[in-house]
Design a protein around this motif. Structure first.
Motif, PDB file in Angstrom:
ATOM      1  N   MET A  89       0.821  -1.208   0.000  1.00  0.00           N
ATOM      2  CA  MET A  89       0.000   0.000   0.000  1.00  0.00           C
ATOM      3  C   MET A  89       0.849   1.251   0.000  1.00  0.00           C
ATOM      4  SD  MET A  89      -2.542  -0.997   3.072  1.00  0.00           S
ATOM      5  CE  MET A  89      -1.663  -2.337   3.841  1.00  0.00           C
ATOM      6  N   THR A  90       0.284   2.307  -0.544  1.00  0.00           N
ATOM      7  CA  THR A  90       0.922   3.608  -0.376  1.00  0.00           C
ATOM      8  C   THR A  90       0.805   4.001   1.091  1.00  0.00           C
ATOM      9  OG1 THR A  90      -1.129   4.791  -0.857  1.00  0.00           O
ATOM     10  CG2 THR A  90       0.349   4.359  -2.733  1.00  0.00           C
ATOM     11  N   GLU A  91       1.638   4.933   1.511  1.00  0.00           N
ATOM     12  CA  GLU A  91       1.645   5.343   2.919  1.00  0.00           C
ATOM     13  C   GLU A  91       0.286   5.902   3.355  1.00  0.00           C
ATOM     14  OE1 GLU A  91       4.224   8.091   6.007  1.00  0.00           O
ATOM     15  OE2 GLU A  91       4.805   8.023   3.904  1.00  0.00           O
ATOM     16  N   ALA A  92      -0.316   6.733   2.517  1.00  0.00           N
ATOM     17  CA  ALA A  92      -1.604   7.336   2.876  1.00  0.00           C
ATOM     18  C   ALA A  92      -2.679   6.255   3.048  1.00  0.00           C
ATOM     19  CB  ALA A  92      -2.035   8.335   1.806  1.00  0.00           C
ATOM     20  N   TYR A  93      -2.695   5.289   2.175  1.00  0.00           N
ATOM     21  CA  TYR A  93      -3.681   4.217   2.247  1.00  0.00           C
ATOM     22  C   TYR A  93      -3.449   3.352   3.478  1.00  0.00           C
ATOM     23  CZ  TYR A  93      -7.312   1.652  -0.277  1.00  0.00           C
ATOM     24  OH  TYR A  93      -8.496   1.108  -0.666  1.00  0.00           O
ATOM     25  N   ARG A  94      -2.206   3.084   3.769  1.00  0.00           N
ATOM     26  CA  ARG A  94      -1.885   2.253   4.936  1.00  0.00           C
ATOM     27  C   ARG A  94      -2.311   2.956   6.224  1.00  0.00           C
ATOM     28  NH1 ARG A  94       3.700  -1.107   5.872  1.00  0.00           N
ATOM     29  NH2 ARG A  94       3.185  -1.943   7.907  1.00  0.00           N
ATOM     30  N   LYS A  95      -2.063   4.243   6.318  1.00  0.00           N
ATOM     31  CA  LYS A  95      -2.484   5.001   7.506  1.00  0.00           C
ATOM     32  C   LYS A  95      -4.002   5.039   7.603  1.00  0.00           C
ATOM     33  CE  LYS A  95       1.479   8.032   8.086  1.00  0.00           C
ATOM     34  NZ  LYS A  95       2.000   9.389   7.930  1.00  0.00           N
ATOM     35  N   ARG A  96      -4.645   5.191   6.476  1.00  0.00           N
ATOM     36  CA  ARG A  96      -6.107   5.311   6.446  1.00  0.00           C
ATOM     37  C   ARG A  96      -6.787   4.044   6.969  1.00  0.00           C
ATOM     38  NH1 ARG A  96      -9.464   6.397   0.912  1.00  0.00           N
ATOM     39  NH2 ARG A  96     -11.538   6.258   1.801  1.00  0.00           N
ATOM     40  N   TYR A  97      -6.299   2.890   6.547  1.00  0.00           N
ATOM     41  CA  TYR A  97      -6.969   1.638   6.894  1.00  0.00           C
ATOM     42  C   TYR A  97      -6.383   0.927   8.108  1.00  0.00           C
ATOM     43  CZ  TYR A  97      -9.925   2.252   2.950  1.00  0.00           C
ATOM     44  OH  TYR A  97     -10.860   2.772   2.096  1.00  0.00           O
ATOM     45  N   ASN A  98      -5.163   1.238   8.482  1.00  0.00           N
ATOM     46  CA  ASN A  98      -4.542   0.723   9.698  1.00  0.00           C
ATOM     47  C   ASN A  98      -4.830  -0.763   9.934  1.00  0.00           C
ATOM     48  OD1 ASN A  98      -3.048   0.730  12.026  1.00  0.00           O
ATOM     49  ND2 ASN A  98      -4.663   1.621  13.286  1.00  0.00           N
ATOM     50  N   ILE A  99      -4.549  -1.566   8.951  1.00  0.00           N
ATOM     51  CA  ILE A  99      -4.803  -3.013   9.028  1.00  0.00           C
ATOM     52  C   ILE A  99      -3.991  -3.656  10.145  1.00  0.00           C
ATOM     53  CG2 ILE A  99      -4.544  -5.192   7.760  1.00  0.00           C
ATOM     54  CD1 ILE A  99      -5.007  -3.608   5.220  1.00  0.00           C
ATOM     55  N   GLU A 100      -2.832  -3.103  10.441  1.00  0.00           N
ATOM     56  CA  GLU A 100      -1.972  -3.675  11.485  1.00  0.00           C
ATOM     57  C   GLU A 100      -2.706  -3.808  12.813  1.00  0.00           C
ATOM     58  OE1 GLU A 100       0.972  -1.136   9.050  1.00  0.00           O
ATOM     59  OE2 GLU A 100      -1.152  -1.150   9.487  1.00  0.00           O
ATOM     60  N   GLU A 101      -3.497  -2.793  13.156  1.00  0.00           N
ATOM     61  CA  GLU A 101      -4.210  -2.829  14.434  1.00  0.00           C
ATOM     62  C   GLU A 101      -5.188  -4.009  14.466  1.00  0.00           C
ATOM     63  OE1 GLU A 101      -7.422  -0.028  16.644  1.00  0.00           O
ATOM     64  OE2 GLU A 101      -5.626   0.992  15.876  1.00  0.00           O
ATOM     65  N   PHE A 102      -5.926  -4.185  13.403  1.00  0.00           N
ATOM     66  CA  PHE A 102      -6.863  -5.307  13.282  1.00  0.00           C
ATOM     67  C   PHE A 102      -6.137  -6.648  13.365  1.00  0.00           C
ATOM     68  CE2 PHE A 102      -8.757  -8.249  10.096  1.00  0.00           C
ATOM     69  CZ  PHE A 102      -9.904  -8.595  10.790  1.00  0.00           C
ATOM     70  N   LEU A 103      -5.038  -6.784  12.614  1.00  0.00           N
ATOM     71  CA  LEU A 103      -4.287  -8.038  12.609  1.00  0.00           C
ATOM     72  C   LEU A 103      -3.643  -8.315  13.967  1.00  0.00           C
ATOM     73  CD1 LEU A 103      -2.644  -7.790   9.084  1.00  0.00           C
ATOM     74  CD2 LEU A 103      -4.583  -9.236   9.754  1.00  0.00           C
ATOM     75  N   GLU A 104      -3.202  -7.270  14.644  1.00  0.00           N
ATOM     76  CA  GLU A 104      -2.606  -7.433  15.971  1.00  0.00           C
ATOM     77  C   GLU A 104      -3.648  -7.928  16.970  1.00  0.00           C
ATOM     78  OE1 GLU A 104       0.461  -7.748  18.552  1.00  0.00           O
ATOM     79  OE2 GLU A 104       0.597  -7.329  16.416  1.00  0.00           O
ATOM     80  N   GLU A 105      -4.871  -7.433  16.853  1.00  0.00           N
ATOM     81  CA  GLU A 105      -5.957  -7.914  17.721  1.00  0.00           C
ATOM     82  C   GLU A 105      -6.217  -9.401  17.481  1.00  0.00           C
ATOM     83  OE1 GLU A 105      -9.371  -5.426  17.062  1.00  0.00           O
ATOM     84  OE2 GLU A 105      -8.440  -3.699  18.013  1.00  0.00           O
ATOM     85  N   ILE A 106      -6.210  -9.807  16.231  1.00  0.00           N
ATOM     86  CA  ILE A 106      -6.411 -11.225  15.903  1.00  0.00           C
ATOM     87  C   ILE A 106      -5.256 -12.051  16.469  1.00  0.00           C
ATOM     88  CG2 ILE A 106      -6.444 -12.910  14.015  1.00  0.00           C
ATOM     89  CD1 ILE A 106      -7.950 -10.782  12.383  1.00  0.00           C
ATOM     90  N   ARG A 107      -4.039 -11.556  16.274  1.00  0.00           N
ATOM     91  CA  ARG A 107      -2.865 -12.282  16.741  1.00  0.00           C
ATOM     92  C   ARG A 107      -2.913 -12.486  18.260  1.00  0.00           C
ATOM     93  NH1 ARG A 107       1.766 -11.769  18.943  1.00  0.00           N
ATOM     94  NH2 ARG A 107       1.698  -9.525  19.206  1.00  0.00           N
ATOM     95  N   LYS A 108      -3.392 -11.478  18.962  1.00  0.00           N
ATOM     96  CA  LYS A 108      -3.463 -11.560  20.429  1.00  0.00           C
ATOM     97  C   LYS A 108      -4.713 -12.290  20.905  1.00  0.00           C
ATOM     98  CE  LYS A 108      -0.942  -7.318  21.486  1.00  0.00           C
ATOM     99  NZ  LYS A 108      -1.075  -5.935  21.985  1.00  0.00           N
ATOM    100  N   GLY A 109      -5.598 -12.637  19.972  1.00  0.00           N
ATOM    101  CA  GLY A 109      -6.832 -13.329  20.348  1.00  0.00           C
ATOM    102  C   GLY A 109      -7.884 -12.403  20.915  1.00  0.00           C
ATOM    103  N   GLU A 110      -7.796 -11.111  20.583  1.00  0.00           N
ATOM    104  CA  GLU A 110      -8.731 -10.125  21.119  1.00  0.00           C
ATOM    105  C   GLU A 110      -9.882  -9.826  20.162  1.00  0.00           C
ATOM    106  OE1 GLU A 110      -6.239  -6.761  21.894  1.00  0.00           O
ATOM    107  OE2 GLU A 110      -5.216  -7.748  23.539  1.00  0.00           O
ATOM    108  N   TYR A 111      -9.876 -10.421  18.991  1.00  0.00           N
ATOM    109  CA  TYR A 111     -10.912 -10.097  18.014  1.00  0.00           C
ATOM    110  C   TYR A 111     -11.916 -11.213  17.939  1.00  0.00           C
ATOM    111  CZ  TYR A 111     -13.119  -8.353  13.802  1.00  0.00           C
ATOM    112  OH  TYR A 111     -14.025  -7.866  12.896  1.00  0.00           O
TER     113      TYR A 111
END
Length: 111
Positions: A89-111
């Motif tokens: 992703m471009t930087e602007a798109y990556r900041k906009r959607y912040n997929i890392e936060e969602f994936l981190e929640e899944i990784r930690k079992g919080e989603y």
């Protein structure tokens, strides 16, 4: 055949070699997500996004990697490798959607 973890590390290496920024690997095995790994990288712009996709195809297909589905837009490429998804992703798109936060929640079992 390489493990999915080894393949994810290889993709990270290739992206970083071609100047993708902030490349991250998310290990989601046994987390109930539809893939085992997700790789995310930031491109320098829309042309760079497309160039990174072409580079990955050029390097990985001879290694036996199968690109099951590829979706592209000006700001984002999604590559489905079956047990792994790659987002570029471009930087602007990556900041906009912040997929890392969602994936981190899944990784930690919080989603």
């Amino acid at each position: 055949m390489k493990s999915v973890e080894e393949r994810a590390k290889r993709i990270k290496e290739l992206l970083e070699d071609k100047k993708a920024e902030d490349v991250q690997i998310f290990d989601l095995k046994d987390k109930g997500y539809f893939v085992d790994f997700v790789v995310i990288g930031t491109s320098l712009g829309d042309k760079h996004t497309t160039a990174l996709l072409d580079f990955l195809k050029e390097k990985l297909k001879p290694e036996g990697e199968e690109f099951l589905k590829v979706q592209t837009s000006d700001d984002w490429v999604v590559i489905d490798l079956g047990d792994m998804i790659v987002h570029i992703m471009t930087e602007a798109y990556r900041k906009r959607y912040n997929i890392e936060e969602f994936l981190e929640e899944i990784r930690k079992g919080e989603y």
